[in-house]
Design a protein around this motif. Structure first.
Motif, PDB file in Angstrom:
ATOM      1  N   PRO A   1       0.804  -1.211   0.000  1.00 52.55           N
ATOM      2  CA  PRO A   1       0.000   0.000   0.000  1.00 52.55           C
ATOM      3  C   PRO A   1       0.844   1.272   0.000  1.00 52.55           C
ATOM      4  N   THR A   2       0.270   2.319  -0.560  1.00 55.14           N
ATOM      5  CA  THR A   2       0.825   3.661  -0.424  1.00 55.14           C
ATOM      6  C   THR A   2      -0.313   4.554   0.046  1.00 55.14           C
ATOM      7  N   THR A   3      -0.030   5.326   1.079  1.00 56.19           N
ATOM      8  CA  THR A   3      -1.092   6.120   1.702  1.00 56.19           C
ATOM      9  C   THR A   3      -0.676   7.583   1.813  1.00 56.19           C
ATOM     10  N   PHE A   4      -1.584   8.449   1.416  1.00 59.53           N
ATOM     11  CA  PHE A   4      -1.367   9.890   1.522  1.00 59.53           C
ATOM     12  C   PHE A   4      -2.356  10.465   2.527  1.00 59.53           C
ATOM     13  N   PHE A   5      -1.878  11.409   3.302  1.00 64.38           N
ATOM     14  CA  PHE A   5      -2.721  12.084   4.290  1.00 64.38           C
ATOM     15  C   PHE A   5      -2.889  13.534   3.837  1.00 64.38           C
ATOM     16  N   ILE A   6      -4.120  13.920   3.612  1.00 60.80           N
ATOM     17  CA  ILE A   6      -4.426  15.224   3.010  1.00 60.80           C
ATOM     18  C   ILE A   6      -5.199  16.060   4.020  1.00 60.80           C
ATOM     19  N   ASP A   7      -4.739  17.299   4.218  1.00 63.91           N
ATOM     20  CA  ASP A   7      -5.407  18.124   5.229  1.00 63.91           C
ATOM     21  C   ASP A   7      -6.695  18.743   4.672  1.00 63.91           C
ATOM     22  N   ARG A   8      -7.342  19.545   5.464  1.00 65.91           N
ATOM     23  CA  ARG A   8      -8.668  20.066   5.090  1.00 65.91           C
ATOM     24  C   ARG A   8      -8.606  21.061   3.937  1.00 65.91           C
ATOM     25  N   ASP A   9      -7.394  21.559   3.668  1.00 68.10           N
ATOM     26  CA  ASP A   9      -7.234  22.462   2.523  1.00 68.10           C
ATOM     27  C   ASP A   9      -6.830  21.723   1.255  1.00 68.10           C
ATOM     28  N   GLY A  10      -6.675  20.436   1.359  1.00 68.92           N
ATOM     29  CA  GLY A  10      -6.286  19.672   0.172  1.00 68.92           C
ATOM     30  C   GLY A  10      -4.786  19.556  -0.024  1.00 68.92           C
ATOM     31  N   LYS A  11      -4.031  19.808   1.038  1.00 64.08           N
ATOM     32  CA  LYS A  11      -2.569  19.691   0.948  1.00 64.08           C
ATOM     33  C   LYS A  11      -2.111  18.355   1.532  1.00 64.08           C
ATOM     34  N   ILE A  12      -1.151  17.741   0.857  1.00 57.23           N
ATOM     35  CA  ILE A  12      -0.626  16.457   1.346  1.00 57.23           C
ATOM     36  C   ILE A  12       0.321  16.736   2.513  1.00 57.23           C
TER      37      ILE A  12
ATOM     38  N   ALA B   1       1.453  14.119   4.653  1.00 61.45           N
ATOM     39  CA  ALA B   1       2.325  12.955   4.907  1.00 61.45           C
ATOM     40  C   ALA B   1       1.999  11.875   3.890  1.00 61.45           C
ATOM     41  N   ARG B   2       2.956  11.003   3.690  1.00 62.76           N
ATOM     42  CA  ARG B   2       2.705   9.812   2.870  1.00 62.76           C
ATOM     43  C   ARG B   2       3.493   8.664   3.469  1.00 62.76           C
ATOM     44  N   GLU B   3       2.956   7.485   3.319  1.00 63.39           N
ATOM     45  CA  GLU B   3       3.610   6.298   3.868  1.00 63.39           C
ATOM     46  C   GLU B   3       3.607   5.198   2.809  1.00 63.39           C
ATOM     47  N   PHE B   4       4.737   4.510   2.697  1.00 63.34           N
ATOM     48  CA  PHE B   4       4.852   3.387   1.776  1.00 63.34           C
ATOM     49  C   PHE B   4       4.839   2.089   2.561  1.00 63.34           C
ATOM     50  N   GLY B   5       4.133   1.120   2.032  1.00 63.92           N
ATOM     51  CA  GLY B   5       4.144  -0.191   2.665  1.00 63.92           C
ATOM     52  C   GLY B   5       3.365  -0.190   3.960  1.00 63.92           C
ATOM     53  N   LEU B   6       3.322  -1.370   4.569  1.00 60.95           N
ATOM     54  CA  LEU B   6       2.588  -1.522   5.824  1.00 60.95           C
ATOM     55  C   LEU B   6       3.301  -0.772   6.942  1.00 60.95           C
ATOM     56  N   GLN B   7       2.559   0.080   7.591  1.00 58.94           N
ATOM     57  CA  GLN B   7       3.116   0.839   8.718  1.00 58.94           C
ATOM     58  C   GLN B   7       2.291   0.541   9.966  1.00 58.94           C
ATOM     59  N   SER B   8       2.738   1.092  11.089  1.00 61.56           N
ATOM     60  CA  SER B   8       2.008   0.822  12.328  1.00 61.56           C
ATOM     61  C   SER B   8       0.704   1.631  12.362  1.00 61.56           C
ATOM     62  N   ARG B   9      -0.248   1.076  13.083  1.00 64.84           N
ATOM     63  CA  ARG B   9      -1.533   1.767  13.237  1.00 64.84           C
ATOM     64  C   ARG B   9      -1.329   3.122  13.915  1.00 64.84           C
ATOM     65  N   SER B  10      -0.414   3.162  14.861  1.00 65.58           N
ATOM     66  CA  SER B  10      -0.197   4.419  15.599  1.00 65.58           C
ATOM     67  C   SER B  10       0.332   5.517  14.682  1.00 65.58           C
ATOM     68  N   LEU B  11       1.123   5.131  13.700  1.00 66.32           N
ATOM     69  CA  LEU B  11       1.625   6.123  12.747  1.00 66.32           C
ATOM     70  C   LEU B  11       0.467   6.680  11.923  1.00 66.32           C
ATOM     71  N   PHE B  12      -0.461   5.812  11.548  1.00 68.46           N
ATOM     72  CA  PHE B  12      -1.642   6.289  10.831  1.00 68.46           C
ATOM     73  C   PHE B  12      -2.435   7.268  11.705  1.00 68.46           C
ATOM     74  N   VAL B  13      -2.596   6.923  12.965  1.00 66.76           N
ATOM     75  CA  VAL B  13      -3.356   7.799  13.873  1.00 66.76           C
ATOM     76  C   VAL B  13      -2.678   9.168  13.972  1.00 66.76           C
ATOM     77  N   ASP B  14      -1.354   9.149  14.113  1.00 72.02           N
ATOM     78  CA  ASP B  14      -0.614  10.417  14.198  1.00 72.02           C
ATOM     79  C   ASP B  14      -0.835  11.254  12.938  1.00 72.02           C
ATOM     80  N   ASN B  15      -0.751  10.595  11.795  1.00 65.69           N
ATOM     81  CA  ASN B  15      -0.906  11.333  10.533  1.00 65.69           C
ATOM     82  C   ASN B  15      -2.351  11.820  10.331  1.00 65.69           C
ATOM     83  N   ILE B  16      -3.293  11.027  10.791  1.00 67.54           N
ATOM     84  CA  ILE B  16      -4.700  11.461  10.703  1.00 67.54           C
ATOM     85  C   ILE B  16      -4.909  12.701  11.565  1.00 67.54           C
ATOM     86  N   LYS B  17      -4.373  12.666  12.772  1.00 66.99           N
ATOM     87  CA  LYS B  17      -4.515  13.836  13.667  1.00 66.99           C
ATOM     88  C   LYS B  17      -3.874  15.066  13.038  1.00 66.99           C
TER      89      LYS B  17
END
Lengths: 186, 183
Positions: free
Chosen positions: A144-155, A157-173
Protein backbone atom coordinates in the motif's frame (compact mmCIF):
# COMPACT_ATOMS: atom_id res chain seq x y z
CA UNK A 1 52.41 -0.33 -13.00
CA UNK A 2 52.38 3.24 -11.79
CA UNK A 3 49.26 4.29 -9.92
CA UNK A 4 47.95 7.80 -9.83
CA UNK A 5 47.45 8.74 -6.14
CA UNK A 6 45.00 11.50 -7.04
CA UNK A 7 42.81 9.07 -9.00
CA UNK A 8 42.90 6.54 -6.17
CA UNK A 9 41.94 9.21 -3.68
CA UNK A 10 39.12 10.34 -5.97
CA UNK A 11 37.79 6.79 -6.29
CA UNK A 12 37.96 6.30 -2.52
CA UNK A 13 36.11 9.56 -1.94
CA UNK A 14 33.38 8.71 -4.44
CA UNK A 15 32.95 5.22 -2.97
CA UNK A 16 32.68 6.67 0.53
CA UNK A 17 30.11 9.21 -0.66
CA UNK A 18 28.05 6.51 -2.34
CA UNK A 19 28.10 4.31 0.70
CA UNK A 20 27.00 7.30 2.80
CA UNK A 21 24.16 8.15 0.43
CA UNK A 22 23.13 4.51 0.12
CA UNK A 23 23.11 4.02 3.88
CA UNK A 24 21.05 7.12 4.54
CA UNK A 25 18.59 6.51 1.75
CA UNK A 26 18.17 2.97 3.06
CA UNK A 27 17.45 4.30 6.54
CA UNK A 28 15.08 6.91 5.20
CA UNK A 29 13.40 4.33 3.04
CA UNK A 30 12.03 2.33 5.92
CA UNK A 31 9.89 -0.51 4.76
CA UNK A 32 8.57 -0.91 1.29
CA UNK A 33 9.64 2.48 0.08
CA UNK A 34 9.29 3.66 -3.47
CA UNK A 35 11.42 5.63 -5.85
CA UNK A 36 8.45 7.86 -6.57
CA UNK A 37 8.45 11.63 -6.53
CA UNK A 38 7.82 13.16 -3.13
CA UNK A 39 4.61 15.17 -3.25
CA UNK A 40 4.44 15.85 0.49
CA UNK A 41 3.67 19.52 1.21
CA UNK A 42 2.05 20.00 -2.18
CA UNK A 43 -1.63 20.24 -3.09
CA UNK A 44 -3.14 16.82 -3.62
CA UNK A 45 -3.67 16.35 -7.36
CA UNK A 46 -7.38 16.35 -8.05
CA UNK A 47 -8.98 13.45 -9.87
CA UNK A 48 -12.34 11.96 -10.63
CA UNK A 49 -12.79 8.20 -10.38
CA UNK A 50 -15.71 5.80 -10.40
CA UNK A 51 -16.83 4.40 -7.09
CA UNK A 52 -17.96 0.82 -6.65
CA UNK A 53 -21.57 1.96 -6.73
CA UNK A 54 -21.08 3.71 -10.05
CA UNK A 55 -20.79 7.31 -8.87
CA UNK A 56 -18.17 9.75 -10.13
CA UNK A 57 -16.19 10.89 -7.12
CA UNK A 58 -13.96 13.95 -7.29
CA UNK A 59 -11.29 14.25 -4.64
CA UNK A 60 -11.74 18.00 -4.35
CA UNK A 61 -15.34 17.43 -3.28
CA UNK A 62 -13.90 16.48 0.12
CA UNK A 63 -12.33 19.90 0.66
CA UNK A 64 -12.89 20.97 4.23
CA UNK A 65 -12.42 17.37 5.35
CA UNK A 66 -9.18 15.55 6.00
CA UNK A 67 -8.64 12.67 3.59
CA UNK A 68 -6.68 9.48 4.03
CA UNK A 69 -6.00 8.37 0.47
CA UNK A 70 -4.96 4.74 0.35
CA UNK A 71 -3.76 3.02 -2.83
CA UNK A 72 -4.26 -0.73 -2.53
CA UNK A 73 -5.05 -3.90 -4.47
CA UNK A 74 -6.89 -7.13 -3.84
CA UNK A 75 -3.65 -9.09 -4.38
CA UNK A 76 -1.75 -7.06 -1.79
CA UNK A 77 -1.38 -8.91 1.51
CA UNK A 78 -0.13 -5.95 3.56
CA UNK A 79 -3.08 -3.90 2.29
CA UNK A 80 -5.44 -6.42 3.88
CA UNK A 81 -3.90 -5.77 7.28
CA UNK A 82 -4.61 -2.07 7.04
CA UNK A 83 -8.21 -2.32 5.92
CA UNK A 84 -9.73 -3.28 9.30
CA UNK A 85 -7.73 -0.44 10.84
CA UNK A 86 -9.22 1.96 8.31
CA UNK A 87 -12.70 0.67 9.12
CA UNK A 88 -12.12 1.50 12.79
CA UNK A 89 -10.43 4.81 12.04
CA UNK A 90 -13.30 5.90 9.78
CA UNK A 91 -15.71 5.23 12.64
CA UNK A 92 -13.54 7.02 15.17
CA UNK A 93 -12.42 10.05 13.20
CA UNK A 94 -15.22 10.35 10.64
CA UNK A 95 -17.28 12.55 12.98
CA UNK A 96 -14.26 14.88 13.28
CA UNK A 97 -14.07 15.29 9.52
CA UNK A 98 -11.98 12.40 8.25
CA UNK A 99 -12.85 10.67 5.01
CA UNK A 100 -10.93 7.54 4.10
CA UNK A 101 -10.73 6.85 0.38
CA UNK A 102 -9.32 3.60 -0.96
CA UNK A 103 -8.17 3.54 -4.57
CA UNK A 104 -8.03 0.01 -5.96
CA UNK A 105 -5.04 -0.28 -8.31
CA UNK A 106 -6.26 -3.59 -9.57
CA UNK A 107 -6.68 -5.46 -12.81
CA UNK A 108 -9.49 -7.38 -11.19
CA UNK A 109 -13.03 -6.70 -12.31
CA UNK A 110 -15.31 -4.32 -10.47
CA UNK A 111 -17.33 -7.30 -9.22
CA UNK A 112 -14.24 -9.02 -7.81
CA UNK A 113 -13.17 -5.83 -6.07
CA UNK A 114 -16.67 -5.39 -4.69
CA UNK A 115 -16.64 -8.96 -3.40
CA UNK A 116 -13.30 -8.41 -1.69
CA UNK A 117 -14.44 -5.13 -0.16
CA UNK A 118 -17.59 -6.77 1.16
CA UNK A 119 -15.57 -9.62 2.70
CA UNK A 120 -13.36 -7.07 4.43
CA UNK A 121 -16.35 -5.17 5.78
CA UNK A 122 -15.13 -1.87 4.36
CA UNK A 123 -17.19 1.15 5.45
CA UNK A 124 -15.31 3.84 3.56
CA UNK A 125 -15.25 4.97 -0.05
CA UNK A 126 -13.60 2.68 -2.56
CA UNK A 127 -12.72 3.99 -6.01
CA UNK A 128 -11.58 2.13 -9.10
CA UNK A 129 -8.05 3.38 -9.71
CA UNK A 130 -6.28 4.34 -12.89
CA UNK A 131 -2.56 4.32 -13.56
CA UNK A 132 -2.68 8.01 -14.51
CA UNK A 133 -3.93 8.93 -11.03
CA UNK A 134 -1.04 7.05 -9.47
CA UNK A 135 1.34 8.94 -11.73
CA UNK A 136 -0.14 12.24 -10.53
CA UNK A 137 0.84 11.19 -7.02
CA UNK A 138 4.44 10.62 -8.00
CA UNK A 139 4.01 7.08 -9.27
CA UNK A 140 2.50 4.47 -7.01
CA UNK A 141 5.01 1.66 -7.44
CA UNK A 142 4.50 0.12 -4.03
CA UNK A 143 1.30 -1.01 -2.38
CA UNK A 144 0.00 0.00 0.00
CA UNK A 145 0.83 3.66 -0.42
CA UNK A 146 -1.09 6.12 1.70
CA UNK A 147 -1.37 9.89 1.52
CA UNK A 148 -2.72 12.08 4.29
CA UNK A 149 -4.43 15.22 3.01
CA UNK A 150 -5.41 18.12 5.23
CA UNK A 151 -8.67 20.07 5.09
CA UNK A 152 -7.23 22.46 2.52
CA UNK A 153 -6.29 19.67 0.17
CA UNK A 154 -2.57 19.69 0.95
CA UNK A 155 -0.63 16.46 1.35
CA UNK A 156 0.82 16.47 4.86
CA UNK A 157 2.33 12.96 4.91
CA UNK A 158 2.70 9.81 2.87
CA UNK A 159 3.61 6.30 3.87
CA UNK A 160 4.85 3.39 1.78
CA UNK A 161 4.14 -0.19 2.66
CA UNK A 162 2.59 -1.52 5.82
CA UNK A 163 3.12 0.84 8.72
CA UNK A 164 2.01 0.82 12.33
CA UNK A 165 -1.53 1.77 13.24
CA UNK A 166 -0.20 4.42 15.60
CA UNK A 167 1.62 6.12 12.75
CA UNK A 168 -1.64 6.29 10.83
CA UNK A 169 -3.36 7.80 13.87
CA UNK A 170 -0.61 10.42 14.20
CA UNK A 171 -0.91 11.33 10.53
CA UNK A 172 -4.70 11.46 10.70
CA UNK A 173 -4.52 13.84 13.67
CA UNK A 174 -2.05 15.95 11.74
CA UNK A 175 -4.28 16.10 8.67
CA UNK A 176 -7.34 16.92 10.78
CA UNK A 177 -5.57 19.73 12.61
CA UNK A 178 -4.04 21.49 9.64
CA UNK A 179 -5.44 23.86 7.05
CA UNK A 180 -7.17 27.20 6.87
CA UNK A 181 -10.51 25.54 7.47
CA UNK A 182 -9.29 24.53 10.91
CA UNK A 183 -7.95 28.01 11.65
CA UNK A 184 -11.30 29.54 10.69
CA UNK A 185 -13.12 27.26 13.13
CA UNK A 186 -10.90 28.34 16.00
CA UNK B 1 50.68 9.08 -20.34
CA UNK B 2 49.19 6.35 -22.47
CA UNK B 3 47.88 4.84 -19.30
CA UNK B 4 45.58 7.76 -18.64
CA UNK B 5 42.71 6.90 -20.99
CA UNK B 6 42.80 3.34 -19.71
CA UNK B 7 42.81 4.58 -16.14
CA UNK B 8 39.87 6.85 -16.87
CA UNK B 9 37.85 4.03 -18.35
CA UNK B 10 38.71 1.84 -15.39
CA UNK B 11 37.74 4.66 -13.09
CA UNK B 12 34.43 5.09 -14.89
CA UNK B 13 33.82 1.36 -14.63
CA UNK B 14 34.49 1.38 -10.92
CA UNK B 15 32.20 4.37 -10.44
CA UNK B 16 29.39 2.72 -12.39
CA UNK B 17 29.83 -0.47 -10.42
CA UNK B 18 29.62 1.31 -7.12
CA UNK B 19 26.71 3.46 -8.25
CA UNK B 20 24.79 0.32 -9.20
CA UNK B 21 25.83 -1.30 -5.95
CA UNK B 22 24.72 1.69 -3.87
CA UNK B 23 21.32 1.72 -5.57
CA UNK B 24 20.89 -2.01 -5.22
CA UNK B 25 21.61 -1.92 -1.51
CA UNK B 26 18.93 0.63 -0.76
CA UNK B 27 15.66 -1.17 -0.02
CA UNK B 28 13.58 1.69 -1.33
CA UNK B 29 15.37 1.76 -4.64
CA UNK B 30 15.62 -1.95 -5.10
CA UNK B 31 12.85 -3.23 -7.29
CA UNK B 32 11.71 -6.80 -6.95
CA UNK B 33 13.06 -8.97 -9.69
CA UNK B 34 12.87 -12.46 -11.02
CA UNK B 35 15.63 -13.54 -13.35
CA UNK B 36 15.91 -16.44 -15.76
CA UNK B 37 19.10 -18.45 -16.18
CA UNK B 38 20.35 -18.81 -19.76
CA UNK B 39 18.62 -21.65 -21.59
CA UNK B 40 20.61 -23.96 -23.83
CA UNK B 41 19.05 -24.71 -27.22
CA UNK B 42 16.84 -27.79 -27.04
CA UNK B 43 17.53 -30.53 -29.60
CA UNK B 44 14.59 -32.79 -30.23
CA UNK B 45 13.74 -35.30 -32.93
CA UNK B 46 10.50 -34.55 -34.71
CA UNK B 47 7.71 -36.72 -33.48
CA UNK B 48 9.45 -37.09 -30.12
CA UNK B 49 9.43 -35.03 -26.99
CA UNK B 50 12.12 -33.33 -24.93
CA UNK B 51 11.88 -31.67 -21.57
CA UNK B 52 12.90 -28.05 -21.15
CA UNK B 53 13.69 -26.73 -17.71
CA UNK B 54 13.52 -23.04 -17.02
CA UNK B 55 15.44 -21.96 -13.94
CA UNK B 56 14.22 -18.79 -12.28
CA UNK B 57 15.54 -16.88 -9.31
CA UNK B 58 13.58 -14.55 -7.04
CA UNK B 59 15.74 -11.75 -5.65
CA UNK B 60 16.60 -12.00 -1.96
CA UNK B 61 14.07 -10.39 0.35
CA UNK B 62 11.14 -10.92 -2.01
CA UNK B 63 8.63 -13.67 -2.62
CA UNK B 64 6.19 -14.33 -5.41
CA UNK B 65 3.00 -16.36 -5.32
CA UNK B 66 3.26 -19.96 -6.42
CA UNK B 67 1.23 -21.21 -9.36
CA UNK B 68 -1.44 -22.24 -6.88
CA UNK B 69 -1.82 -19.51 -4.29
CA UNK B 70 -4.24 -20.06 -1.44
CA UNK B 71 -6.52 -17.15 -2.24
CA UNK B 72 -8.49 -16.40 -5.37
CA UNK B 73 -7.43 -12.79 -5.06
CA UNK B 74 -3.71 -13.52 -5.28
CA UNK B 75 -2.01 -13.48 -8.66
CA UNK B 76 -0.47 -16.87 -9.50
CA UNK B 77 2.93 -17.14 -11.11
CA UNK B 78 2.20 -18.35 -14.61
CA UNK B 79 4.25 -19.14 -17.68
CA UNK B 80 2.65 -18.35 -21.01
CA UNK B 81 4.49 -19.47 -24.12
CA UNK B 82 3.71 -19.05 -27.78
CA UNK B 83 4.99 -22.08 -29.66
CA UNK B 84 5.71 -22.02 -33.38
CA UNK B 85 3.23 -23.84 -35.60
CA UNK B 86 3.69 -27.63 -35.42
CA UNK B 87 5.91 -27.48 -32.33
CA UNK B 88 3.73 -28.30 -29.38
CA UNK B 89 4.51 -27.27 -25.82
CA UNK B 90 2.84 -29.53 -23.29
CA UNK B 91 2.89 -30.57 -19.68
CA UNK B 92 4.02 -27.33 -18.11
CA UNK B 93 5.05 -28.35 -14.64
CA UNK B 94 5.30 -25.89 -11.77
CA UNK B 95 7.08 -26.67 -8.53
CA UNK B 96 5.09 -26.81 -5.33
CA UNK B 97 5.29 -23.57 -3.46
CA UNK B 98 6.43 -23.23 0.13
CA UNK B 99 3.91 -22.34 2.80
CA UNK B 100 5.37 -19.32 4.54
CA UNK B 101 4.06 -16.75 6.96
CA UNK B 102 4.99 -13.11 6.78
CA UNK B 103 4.77 -10.22 9.24
CA UNK B 104 1.74 -8.87 7.39
CA UNK B 105 -0.10 -12.21 7.67
CA UNK B 106 1.28 -14.18 10.61
CA UNK B 107 -1.77 -16.45 10.87
CA UNK B 108 -2.35 -16.95 7.18
CA UNK B 109 0.46 -18.84 5.41
CA UNK B 110 0.98 -17.98 1.79
CA UNK B 111 2.11 -20.47 -0.81
CA UNK B 112 5.09 -18.82 -2.46
CA UNK B 113 8.30 -19.19 -4.41
CA UNK B 114 11.49 -17.73 -2.99
CA UNK B 115 15.06 -18.09 -4.18
CA UNK B 116 15.44 -20.57 -7.04
CA UNK B 117 12.60 -22.44 -8.68
CA UNK B 118 12.25 -24.39 -11.90
CA UNK B 119 9.37 -24.69 -14.33
CA UNK B 120 9.58 -27.47 -16.89
CA UNK B 121 7.64 -28.34 -20.00
CA UNK B 122 7.73 -30.78 -22.87
CA UNK B 123 8.62 -29.68 -26.39
CA UNK B 124 7.14 -31.99 -28.99
CA UNK B 125 7.56 -31.17 -32.70
CA UNK B 126 5.06 -32.88 -34.93
CA UNK B 127 6.19 -35.53 -37.43
CA UNK B 128 5.52 -33.13 -40.25
CA UNK B 129 7.59 -30.19 -39.08
CA UNK B 130 10.62 -29.22 -41.15
CA UNK B 131 13.94 -29.85 -39.39
CA UNK B 132 15.64 -26.66 -38.34
CA UNK B 133 15.76 -24.05 -35.60
CA UNK B 134 12.64 -22.61 -34.08
CA UNK B 135 12.36 -19.78 -31.57
CA UNK B 136 9.91 -20.10 -28.72
CA UNK B 137 8.79 -16.92 -26.99
CA UNK B 138 6.67 -16.18 -24.00
CA UNK B 139 6.73 -14.67 -20.56
CA UNK B 140 6.47 -15.40 -16.89
CA UNK B 141 3.84 -13.36 -15.10
CA UNK B 142 4.55 -12.83 -11.42
CA UNK B 143 3.63 -10.51 -8.62
CA UNK B 144 6.17 -9.91 -5.88
CA UNK B 145 6.00 -8.72 -2.31
CA UNK B 146 8.47 -8.22 0.49
CA UNK B 147 7.73 -8.25 4.19
CA UNK B 148 5.78 -5.01 4.17
CA UNK B 149 4.74 -4.12 0.65
CA UNK B 150 3.69 -5.51 -2.68
CA UNK B 151 4.61 -4.55 -6.19
CA UNK B 152 2.51 -4.52 -9.35
CA UNK B 153 2.50 -7.65 -11.52
CA UNK B 154 5.36 -7.97 -13.98
CA UNK B 155 6.10 -9.99 -17.09
CA UNK B 156 9.55 -11.54 -17.53
CA UNK B 157 10.32 -12.40 -21.17
CA UNK B 158 11.25 -16.04 -21.76
CA UNK B 159 12.85 -17.21 -24.98
CA UNK B 160 14.63 -20.36 -26.08
CA UNK B 161 15.55 -22.16 -29.25
CA UNK B 162 14.33 -25.57 -30.35
CA UNK B 163 16.44 -27.47 -32.83
CA UNK B 164 14.25 -30.01 -34.60
CA UNK B 165 16.17 -33.03 -35.86
CA UNK B 166 15.15 -35.24 -38.71
CA UNK B 167 16.06 -38.76 -37.60
CA UNK B 168 13.33 -40.35 -35.57
CA UNK B 169 15.23 -43.44 -34.47
CA UNK B 170 18.98 -43.15 -33.96
CA UNK B 171 20.79 -46.24 -35.30
CA UNK B 172 22.03 -48.81 -32.77
CA UNK B 173 19.90 -47.56 -29.91
CA UNK B 174 19.00 -50.20 -27.37
CA UNK B 175 15.34 -49.77 -26.41
CA UNK B 176 16.10 -51.25 -23.00
CA UNK B 177 18.21 -48.18 -22.22
CA UNK B 178 15.38 -45.83 -22.98
CA UNK B 179 14.42 -43.67 -20.02
CA UNK B 180 10.84 -44.69 -20.76
CA UNK B 181 11.58 -48.43 -20.63
CA UNK B 182 10.82 -48.76 -16.91
CA UNK B 183 7.80 -46.52 -16.76
Amino acid sequence: MKRNPAALFFVAAVVAAMLFVGFHSARRAGSGNSDSLDVTGKPAPDFTLDSLDGKKIQLSSYKGQAVLLNFWATWCGPCKIEMPWFVDLQKEYGPQGLQIVGVAMDDASKDEIAKFVKEMGVNYTILLGKEAVGQEYGGVNVLPTTFFIDRDGKIVAREFGLQSRSLFVDNIKKSLSQGRAVQAQK
Amino acid sequence: MQLMPRSKSQLAGVLLLFAASALAQSPGKKSPSVTLAPIDPVSVTRGKGAEVSLHFRVAAGFHINSNTPKSEFLIPTALKMDAPTDVALTKTSYPAGKDMTFPFAPDEPLNVYTGDFTISMMVRPLHTVQPGKYAVHGDLKYQACDNAACYPPKHLPVEFEVKVLKNATPAGRNPAQSPHAHR
